[in-house]
Design a protein around this motif. Structure first.
Motif, PDB file in Angstrom:
ATOM      1  N   LEU A 132      47.643  42.198  39.663  1.00  0.00           N
ATOM      2  CA  LEU A 132      46.389  42.542  40.324  1.00  0.00           C
ATOM      3  C   LEU A 132      46.577  42.700  41.826  1.00  0.00           C
ATOM      4  CD1 LEU A 132      43.949  40.006  38.603  1.00  0.00           C
ATOM      5  CD2 LEU A 132      44.625  42.278  37.804  1.00  0.00           C
ATOM      6  N   SER A 133      45.612  43.372  42.458  1.00  0.00           N
ATOM      7  CA  SER A 133      45.601  43.408  43.914  1.00  0.00           C
ATOM      8  C   SER A 133      45.182  42.033  44.427  1.00  0.00           C
ATOM      9  CB  SER A 133      44.611  44.466  44.407  1.00  0.00           C
ATOM     10  OG  SER A 133      43.272  44.059  44.121  1.00  0.00           O
ATOM     11  N   ALA A 134      45.466  41.747  45.679  1.00  0.00           N
ATOM     12  CA  ALA A 134      45.091  40.457  46.250  1.00  0.00           C
ATOM     13  C   ALA A 134      43.574  40.268  46.205  1.00  0.00           C
ATOM     14  CB  ALA A 134      45.594  40.363  47.693  1.00  0.00           C
ATOM     15  N   ARG A 135      42.814  41.325  46.449  1.00  0.00           N
ATOM     16  CA  ARG A 135      41.352  41.227  46.425  1.00  0.00           C
ATOM     17  C   ARG A 135      40.850  40.942  45.005  1.00  0.00           C
ATOM     18  NH1 ARG A 135      38.787  46.355  49.184  1.00  0.00           N
ATOM     19  NH2 ARG A 135      36.866  45.150  48.765  1.00  0.00           N
ATOM     20  N   HIS A 136      41.474  41.587  44.037  1.00  0.00           N
ATOM     21  CA  HIS A 136      41.060  41.379  42.652  1.00  0.00           C
ATOM     22  C   HIS A 136      41.365  39.944  42.220  1.00  0.00           C
ATOM     23  CE1 HIS A 136      40.818  43.352  38.391  1.00  0.00           C
ATOM     24  NE2 HIS A 136      40.160  42.223  38.450  1.00  0.00           N
ATOM     25  N   TRP A 140      38.670  37.083  41.041  1.00  0.00           N
ATOM     26  CA  TRP A 140      38.760  36.379  39.757  1.00  0.00           C
ATOM     27  C   TRP A 140      38.662  34.872  39.977  1.00  0.00           C
ATOM     28  CZ3 TRP A 140      41.019  32.733  36.854  1.00  0.00           C
ATOM     29  CH2 TRP A 140      40.845  32.833  35.464  1.00  0.00           C
ATOM     30  N   LEU A 141      39.410  34.357  40.942  1.00  0.00           N
ATOM     31  CA  LEU A 141      39.402  32.922  41.199  1.00  0.00           C
ATOM     32  C   LEU A 141      38.022  32.442  41.662  1.00  0.00           C
ATOM     33  CD1 LEU A 141      42.856  32.556  42.975  1.00  0.00           C
ATOM     34  CD2 LEU A 141      42.229  31.612  40.745  1.00  0.00           C
ATOM     35  N   ALA A 142      37.310  33.286  42.402  1.00  0.00           N
ATOM     36  CA  ALA A 142      35.998  32.906  42.919  1.00  0.00           C
ATOM     37  C   ALA A 142      34.919  32.924  41.847  1.00  0.00           C
ATOM     38  CB  ALA A 142      35.599  33.833  44.064  1.00  0.00           C
ATOM     39  N   THR A 143      35.160  33.624  40.768  1.00  0.00           N
ATOM     40  CA  THR A 143      34.128  33.776  39.734  1.00  0.00           C
ATOM     41  C   THR A 143      34.465  33.065  38.429  1.00  0.00           C
ATOM     42  OG1 THR A 143      35.124  35.911  39.097  1.00  0.00           O
ATOM     43  CG2 THR A 143      33.275  35.962  40.656  1.00  0.00           C
ATOM     44  N   HIS A 144      35.609  32.381  38.377  1.00  0.00           N
ATOM     45  CA  HIS A 144      35.990  31.636  37.183  1.00  0.00           C
ATOM     46  C   HIS A 144      36.272  30.194  37.588  1.00  0.00           C
ATOM     47  CE1 HIS A 144      36.599  35.771  35.881  1.00  0.00           C
ATOM     48  NE2 HIS A 144      36.604  35.342  34.640  1.00  0.00           N
TER      49      HIS A 144
END
Length: 236
Positions: A132-136, A140-144
């Protein structure tokens, strides 16, 4: 118990998948010394070196040309159960995918839940952040959040009691969403269900997958949304 893995042209990833599954079986046997586990890889219309790679591992393999993940999972389960004489009520079926790495306690955790009376386990997945890109990855980490499994259905991390699977009619012969259809049928039976992220698996973060609307398609949509260039300011 049985572990079922469908595979279509997964020469780049099948080795790490099987290494992790065999490790999970060994870990489970530390807790359950008498555990009989059959790992079945269903080679579905493979045209690369997936088959000879699978042949190097202590697993069963079945070759088909259906090009349908539902068919592959169904045939894999049928083959695994045909090799067992254990009461279906005492037999557990764990499913994952060929582009997935399972943790050492993957089977142990599912068996613990089965022993507690659970009939269906919905496990969580996370993408390989290296894909994944760094932003992606940050999104993911912020929403899981660990400890709060959403109960989404992932064929890459799914467990079901064999008797429940059979009563529900098994995996349907679908190109995609076969896992969702199975879970819907199991729920209609009133089976005992548990969502858990304690045995989360890592799956490929690729954006082009083997099924039209699978996890890769979901990641591609999120990627397009997150990494899309911002709209130009008015007058720019």
């Amino acid at each position: 118990m049985a572990v079922v893995i469908p595979a279509h042209d997964e020469e780049a990833l099948i080795g790490r998948c099987l290494a992790s599954v065999i490790r999970a079986v060994a870990t489970a046997r530390e807790r359950h010394p008498d555990l009989v586990a059959t790992v079945v890889v269903v080679l579905d219309a493979c045209t690369d070196t997936t088959a000879p790679q699978v042949a190097r591992w202590p697993v069963e393999s079945v070759t088909i040309t259906a090009r349908r993940v539902g068919t592959a999972r169904r045939i894999g389960v049928t083959h695994a159960l045909s090799l067992s004489d254990v009461d279906p009520r005492q037999t557990w079926i764990a499913m994952t995918d060929a582009d997935t790495v399972v943790p050492p306690d993957w089977i142990t955790h599912q068996l613990d839940l089965a022993d507690a009376g659970v009939d269906l386990v919905l496990g969580t997945v996370r993408p390989d952040f290296a894909d994944l890109s760094a932003r992606h990855a940050a999104y993911w980490l912020a929403t899981h959040h660990r400890g709060r499994p959403p109960g989404n259905v992932h064929g890459a991390n799914l467990g079901v009691r064999a008797s429940t699977y059979t009563e529900a009619g098994g995996i349907p012969d679908l190109v995609e969403h076969e896992d969702v259809a199975l879970v819907r049928a199991v729920r209609a039976l009133g089976a005992r269900e548990r969502a858990s992220d304690e045995h989360e698996v890592e799956t490929s973060g690729r954006l082009t997958g083997r099924t039209p609307a699978g996890y890769a398609a979901f990641l591609a949509r999120v990627h397009a949304w997150i990494d899309a260039p911002p709209l130009a300011a008015p007058g720019a």
